[in-house]
Write a protein that holds these residues in place. Structure first.
Motif, PDB file in Angstrom:
ATOM      1  N   ALA A 275      11.908  18.674 -16.917  1.00  0.00           N
ATOM      2  CA  ALA A 275      10.485  18.528 -16.791  1.00  0.00           C
ATOM      3  C   ALA A 275      10.141  17.796 -18.159  1.00  0.00           C
ATOM      4  CB  ALA A 275      10.047  19.829 -16.924  1.00  0.00           C
ATOM      5  N   GLY A 276       9.143  16.885 -17.871  1.00  0.00           N
ATOM      6  CA  GLY A 276       8.562  16.367 -19.224  1.00  0.00           C
ATOM      7  C   GLY A 276       9.299  14.880 -19.293  1.00  0.00           C
ATOM      8  N   ILE A 277      10.288  14.551 -18.728  1.00  0.00           N
ATOM      9  CA  ILE A 277      11.378  13.262 -18.895  1.00  0.00           C
ATOM     10  C   ILE A 277      10.631  12.236 -18.205  1.00  0.00           C
ATOM     11  CG2 ILE A 277      13.102  12.119 -18.430  1.00  0.00           C
ATOM     12  CD1 ILE A 277      13.462  14.043 -20.868  1.00  0.00           C
ATOM     13  N   ASP A 278      10.299  11.172 -18.771  1.00  0.00           N
ATOM     14  CA  ASP A 278       9.778  10.155 -17.903  1.00  0.00           C
ATOM     15  C   ASP A 278      10.810   9.378 -17.168  1.00  0.00           C
ATOM     16  OD1 ASP A 278       8.668   7.653 -16.962  1.00  0.00           O
ATOM     17  OD2 ASP A 278       8.146   6.777 -19.177  1.00  0.00           O
ATOM     18  N   ALA A 279      10.718   9.366 -15.911  1.00  0.00           N
ATOM     19  CA  ALA A 279      11.653   8.894 -14.871  1.00  0.00           C
ATOM     20  C   ALA A 279      12.171   7.402 -15.247  1.00  0.00           C
ATOM     21  CB  ALA A 279      11.394   9.143 -13.463  1.00  0.00           C
ATOM     22  N   SER A 280      11.032   6.622 -15.621  1.00  0.00           N
ATOM     23  CA  SER A 280      11.461   5.263 -15.841  1.00  0.00           C
ATOM     24  C   SER A 280      12.179   4.926 -16.960  1.00  0.00           C
ATOM     25  CB  SER A 280      10.093   4.529 -16.027  1.00  0.00           C
ATOM     26  OG  SER A 280       9.515   4.968 -17.263  1.00  0.00           O
ATOM     27  N   GLN A 281      12.385   5.920 -18.027  1.00  0.00           N
ATOM     28  CA  GLN A 281      13.228   5.717 -19.025  1.00  0.00           C
ATOM     29  C   GLN A 281      14.671   6.325 -18.927  1.00  0.00           C
ATOM     30  OE1 GLN A 281      12.139   3.974 -21.880  1.00  0.00           O
ATOM     31  NE2 GLN A 281      10.452   3.454 -20.277  1.00  0.00           N
ATOM     32  N   ALA A 282      14.827   7.179 -17.914  1.00  0.00           N
ATOM     33  CA  ALA A 282      16.150   7.682 -17.690  1.00  0.00           C
ATOM     34  C   ALA A 282      17.195   6.809 -16.744  1.00  0.00           C
ATOM     35  CB  ALA A 282      15.828   8.952 -16.904  1.00  0.00           C
ATOM     36  N   VAL A 283      18.382   7.104 -17.130  1.00  0.00           N
ATOM     37  CA  VAL A 283      19.461   6.410 -16.095  1.00  0.00           C
ATOM     38  C   VAL A 283      19.920   7.320 -15.237  1.00  0.00           C
ATOM     39  CG1 VAL A 283      21.658   5.322 -16.379  1.00  0.00           C
ATOM     40  CG2 VAL A 283      19.990   5.182 -18.094  1.00  0.00           C
ATOM     41  N   VAL A 284      19.404   7.003 -13.738  1.00  0.00           N
ATOM     42  CA  VAL A 284      19.921   8.075 -12.687  1.00  0.00           C
ATOM     43  C   VAL A 284      21.104   7.440 -11.931  1.00  0.00           C
ATOM     44  CG1 VAL A 284      19.136   8.980 -10.672  1.00  0.00           C
ATOM     45  CG2 VAL A 284      17.623   8.747 -12.657  1.00  0.00           C
ATOM     46  N   VAL A 285      22.103   8.032 -11.989  1.00  0.00           N
ATOM     47  CA  VAL A 285      23.253   7.655 -11.197  1.00  0.00           C
ATOM     48  C   VAL A 285      23.043   7.300  -9.718  1.00  0.00           C
ATOM     49  CG1 VAL A 285      25.852   8.059 -10.856  1.00  0.00           C
ATOM     50  CG2 VAL A 285      24.829   8.943 -12.801  1.00  0.00           C
ATOM     51  N   GLN A 286      22.580   8.320  -8.990  1.00  0.00           N
ATOM     52  CA  GLN A 286      22.242   8.045  -7.557  1.00  0.00           C
ATOM     53  C   GLN A 286      21.452   6.936  -7.359  1.00  0.00           C
ATOM     54  OE1 GLN A 286      19.343  10.593  -5.425  1.00  0.00           O
ATOM     55  NE2 GLN A 286      21.424  11.544  -4.571  1.00  0.00           N
ATOM     56  N   GLU A 287      20.387   6.457  -8.033  1.00  0.00           N
ATOM     57  CA  GLU A 287      19.700   5.182  -7.907  1.00  0.00           C
ATOM     58  C   GLU A 287      20.652   3.937  -8.071  1.00  0.00           C
ATOM     59  OE1 GLU A 287      16.304   5.147 -10.438  1.00  0.00           O
ATOM     60  OE2 GLU A 287      15.359   6.924  -9.440  1.00  0.00           O
ATOM     61  N   ILE A 288      21.571   4.038  -9.139  1.00  0.00           N
ATOM     62  CA  ILE A 288      22.296   2.887  -9.354  1.00  0.00           C
ATOM     63  C   ILE A 288      23.501   2.753  -8.307  1.00  0.00           C
ATOM     64  CG2 ILE A 288      24.170   1.898 -11.047  1.00  0.00           C
ATOM     65  CD1 ILE A 288      22.611   3.506 -13.389  1.00  0.00           C
ATOM     66  N   ARG A 289      23.801   3.762  -7.655  1.00  0.00           N
ATOM     67  CA  ARG A 289      25.127   3.977  -6.931  1.00  0.00           C
ATOM     68  C   ARG A 289      24.218   3.319  -5.433  1.00  0.00           C
ATOM     69  NH1 ARG A 289      26.218   8.932  -6.724  1.00  0.00           N
ATOM     70  NH2 ARG A 289      28.118   8.932  -7.888  1.00  0.00           N
ATOM     71  N   ALA A 290      22.799   3.608  -5.104  1.00  0.00           N
ATOM     72  CA  ALA A 290      22.383   2.973  -4.139  1.00  0.00           C
ATOM     73  C   ALA A 290      22.193   1.675  -3.953  1.00  0.00           C
ATOM     74  CB  ALA A 290      21.044   3.645  -3.711  1.00  0.00           C
ATOM     75  N   GLY A 291      22.185   0.908  -5.333  1.00  0.00           N
ATOM     76  CA  GLY A 291      22.289  -0.380  -5.381  1.00  0.00           C
ATOM     77  C   GLY A 291      23.368  -1.275  -5.666  1.00  0.00           C
ATOM     78  N   LEU A 292      24.357  -0.695  -5.366  1.00  0.00           N
ATOM     79  CA  LEU A 292      25.868  -1.229  -5.606  1.00  0.00           C
ATOM     80  C   LEU A 292      25.856  -2.324  -4.394  1.00  0.00           C
ATOM     81  CD1 LEU A 292      28.428   1.670  -6.197  1.00  0.00           C
ATOM     82  CD2 LEU A 292      27.626  -0.306  -7.764  1.00  0.00           C
ATOM     83  N   PRO A 293      26.335  -3.542  -4.765  1.00  0.00           N
ATOM     84  CA  PRO A 293      26.475  -4.559  -3.789  1.00  0.00           C
ATOM     85  C   PRO A 293      27.830  -4.439  -3.058  1.00  0.00           C
ATOM     86  CG  PRO A 293      27.081  -5.671  -5.836  1.00  0.00           C
ATOM     87  CD  PRO A 293      26.716  -4.068  -6.082  1.00  0.00           C
ATOM     88  N   GLU A 294      28.090  -5.512  -1.976  1.00  0.00           N
ATOM     89  CA  GLU A 294      29.333  -5.390  -1.485  1.00  0.00           C
ATOM     90  C   GLU A 294      30.376  -5.807  -2.529  1.00  0.00           C
ATOM     91  OE1 GLU A 294      30.895  -6.709   3.040  1.00  0.00           O
ATOM     92  OE2 GLU A 294      29.753  -8.402   1.575  1.00  0.00           O
TER      93      GLU A 294
END
Length: 535
Positions: free
Chosen positions: A335-354
């Motif tokens: 709570a209180g963490i700015d999501a835009s400043q955090a590194v989220v593994v799930q979001e990065i995994r979703a953006g993996l290219p072929e």
């Protein structure tokens, strides 16, 4: 910044014995049933790859990152280690490291730490490097790569190398040695640039395997966009740890070949070093634990310094940086963490290219092309997209299109030292040419002639060239009959041979007809007419 720093190097003398290191098969490819195999010394190779993170700014400062900038023009107070300056971690660099780790099947450490590695050199103004020694950002990954094997080197053999860890760290500055004036100049533009150090376990056996692994890693990093991996600009540098031993016995004393900046040089350096180790041991000598450099001109490695007195780097926690925390998903954010400043593994995994390996398998399965053709397509930046764009615009089978792309197009690109994006023939233009051939408007030999003209005359379509130069197939049956009759009448010996059963001679007559028509005769129709007239 511009002060010239003179360094005194002790003069040393040594005798270097020239070693012949012919290109040989990897030890892992030797036949397991060979009687002498257990007694043979085999190579053992591990790699440390320093990949410059593709970021606009440095790892801990806001200084820009740009190749070939004027010396010391991209240096912030922190980069120069001025008193009172503090590091500010670049989020982009962390995301790049996480994305790379995911692509290499690593375990992401949700909490990692930064450390100071102390050593003193002119291009390291702080006297220490910020790295991750205790707990790196990722561990325990794998890199799958392929080499060509078999008798004709046409069989694709897959190998897997273990990634021990991936850590974030600063790059150092650059020392420019001036031997003429006996001085060294320091450029701090590179100081503080973000690096990913990928440490690979010693599970390779020769230069060919190491080169294939690094090339595959290079393609992965480029596909991810985490590193441009241009080795000629120092964006990817490799250290090779080389030793030899007999299978089943402990590993031998290793040497480290530093800062290799070419895949081809990497293979040569490792093969040379393996052969050098073998010759030293076979003479009854002892391999020294030392650091060496590869001389590309002589093809040899040369000593830099020994490692008998290992330097105490005095690792200590970096007091100015808190633990690096990455989060699995948004639900795990406190709570209180700015999501835009955090590194989220799930979001990065979703953006993996072929990734390259997946792309090669897809090309083979989807289009029925050979595995070696898939390697050619993936290895050239933009070639897969070009190939698929041609397929969308033509009715020709992929197996017929692939030859035009991998041979004609790539051959012309290499001849002109051009990239795919610089090709004067667009995918749609090539597709039009192939359609003209497929529909019987031109022969295969004329198609290649038109391709050459399209390459020289950028902007002209295949149809325009065919019309201007009158290259369309001769479809007038009467005209073809007359030409064939002329050839048959002037070659009675060949006609006699055909009538006696030697059908191969017919190809000669067909060639003469094509010569007469400048390659514009329909070969199927010509063969039918000649068979009729020569029977």
């Amino acid at each position: 910044m511009n002060k010239q720093i003179s360094l005194l190097y002790p003069k040393t003398s040594c005798v270097i014995r020239r070693i012949s290191a012919p290109r040989a098969r990897c030890d892992s490819q030797l036949q397991p049933g060979a009687k002498s195999a257990p007694q043979q010394l085999v190579g053992v190779v591990g790699l440390e790859v320093h990949a410059q993170i593709n970021s606009n700014t440095k790892l801990f400062s806001g200084s820009s990152v740009r190749f070939s900038a004027p010396p010391n023009s991209l240096v912030s107070p922190f980069d120069a280690s001025l008193p009172g300056t503090l590091p500010v971690l670049n989020k982009r660099c962390v995301e790049a490291a996480v994305m790379t780790a995911l692509a290499l099947n690593c375990t992401i450490n949700k909490k990692s730490f930064f450390d100071r590695k102390h050593y003193f050199y002119a291009d390291l103004p702080a006297g220490y490097q910020i790295t991750q020694q205790r707990r790196p950002i990722a561990v325990d990954g794998t890199l799958t790569y392929s080499i060509l094997g078999g008798k004709k080197r046409s069989q694709v053999i897959r190998r897997t190398s273990t990634i021990k860890q991936i850590q974030l760290e600063q790059d150092s500055g650059k020392s420019l040695h001036d031997d003429v004036r006996s001085q060294t100049l320091i450029d701090l533009n590179r100081a503080g640039v973000g690096l990913m150090e990928l440490v690979m376990e010693p599970d390779m056996s020769c230069g060919e395997e190491a080169a294939a692994a690094v090339r595959e890693l290079q393609l992965i990093l480029q596909a991810l966009g985490t590193c441009q991996a241009n080795m000629s600009e120092g964006q990817m540098r490799v250290d090779a740890n080389v030793s030899v031993h007999r299978p089943g016995e402990p590993l031998g004393v290793r040497t480290e070949v530093k800062n290799i900046n070419s895949v081809r040089y990497l293979a040569r350096a490792i093969d040379y070093e393996i052969q050098r180790h073998k010759e030293v041991l076979q003479r009854g000598g002892t391999v020294q634990n030392e650091t060496r450099a590869f001389d590309s001109k002589s093809g040899e490695t040369i000593p830099m310094r020994d490692k008998e007195g290992l330097q105490d780097y005095r690792f200590m926690p970096e007091p100015n940086l808190p633990p690096l925390i990455v989060y699995e998903d948004n639900a795990s954010l406190p709570a209180g963490i700015d999501a835009s400043q955090a590194v989220v593994v799930q979001e990065i995994r979703a953006g993996l290219p072929e990734l390259p390996g997946v792309k090669r398998d897809r090309l083979v399965q989807t289009y029925g092309i050979l595995p070696e053709h898939s390697f050619t397509l993936v290895n050239e930046d933009g070639l897969v997209e070009y190939f698929e764009a041609v397929l969308k615009a033509t009715t020709r089978e992929p197996r017929k299109v692939i030859g035009w792309v991998t041979k004609e197009l790539v051959g012309h690109l290499k001849q002109g030292d051009m990239s795919v994006s610089q090709s004067p023939i667009s995918p749609s233009a090539l597709a039009e040419l192939l359609e003209r051939q497929e529909t019987g408007h031109i022969s295969s030999s004329v198609a290649k002639q038109v391709f050459q003209e399209m390459w020289r005359s950028s902007g002209k379509t295949a149809s325009q060239i065919i019309q201007e130069q009158d290259l369309g197939l001769v479809s007038d049956a009467t005209q073809l009959h007359n030409i064939c009759q002329k050839v048959v009448d002037s070659h009675p010996v060949e006609v006699h041979a055909i009538r006696n059963g030697n059908k191969k001679v017919l190809n000669k007559l067909m060639g003469l007809v094509q010569k007469e028509t400048k390659g514009r005769a329909d070969p199927v129709l010509v063969r039918a007419i000649l068979e009729e007239k020569a029977s």
